[in-house]
Design an enzyme around this catalytic site. Structure first.
Site: not given
Length: 135
Positions: A55, A62-63, A68, A83
């Site tokens: 993971s 930007e995010s 996983h 974003c």
């Protein structure tokens, strides 16, 4: 409709399990995907599970990009959430699909933060003094 962000939910089926179980490969693929999409990388954190599975998250200005893996099933679940207008999430997604040698990919695109009822373009980042209710 204008949105604050684009969220790609990526299902990767029939991937190369040798790649999916290799921590450095998985990490490098997500970091490279962020770079290819023109993202600004803030931090990188990955964890390898015993006996297998990884993971991880690449936090970008930007995010984020997350993954996983289930190498025993040749499967990975990936999120690319971005974003702003300078980043290209579809470039990141295509690179990830190719890098994992995925034979059966699927992508669902969601627009996140549709908060303007007037269908107006919203700025990605605003200063605190500029904050205002837009609906």
């Amino acid at each position: 409709m204008y949105a604050l962000g684009t969220h790609l939910l990526i299902e990767l089926k029939n991937c190369n399990p040798e790649i999916l179980k290799d921590l450095e490969s998985v990490k490098n693929i997500l970091v490279d995907a962020a770079k290819k999409a023109n993202a600004t990388i803030i931090s990188v954190n990955f964890h390898e599970f015993n006996p297998f599975g990884i993971s991880g998250v690449v936090v970008i200005a930007e995010s984020h990009l997350t993954i996983h893996t289930w190498p025993e099933y040749g499967f990975a679940a990936v999120d690319v959430f971005t974003c702003g207008e300078t980043i290209k999430p579809e470039i990141a997604a295509q690179y990830i699909i190719e890098a994992f040698e995925c034979k059966v990919p699927s992508i669902v695109e969601m627009k996140r933060g549709i908060i303007s009822h007037r269908n107006e373009k919203l700025p990605h980042k605003v200063c605190h003094e500029e904050l205002q209710v837009v609906y």
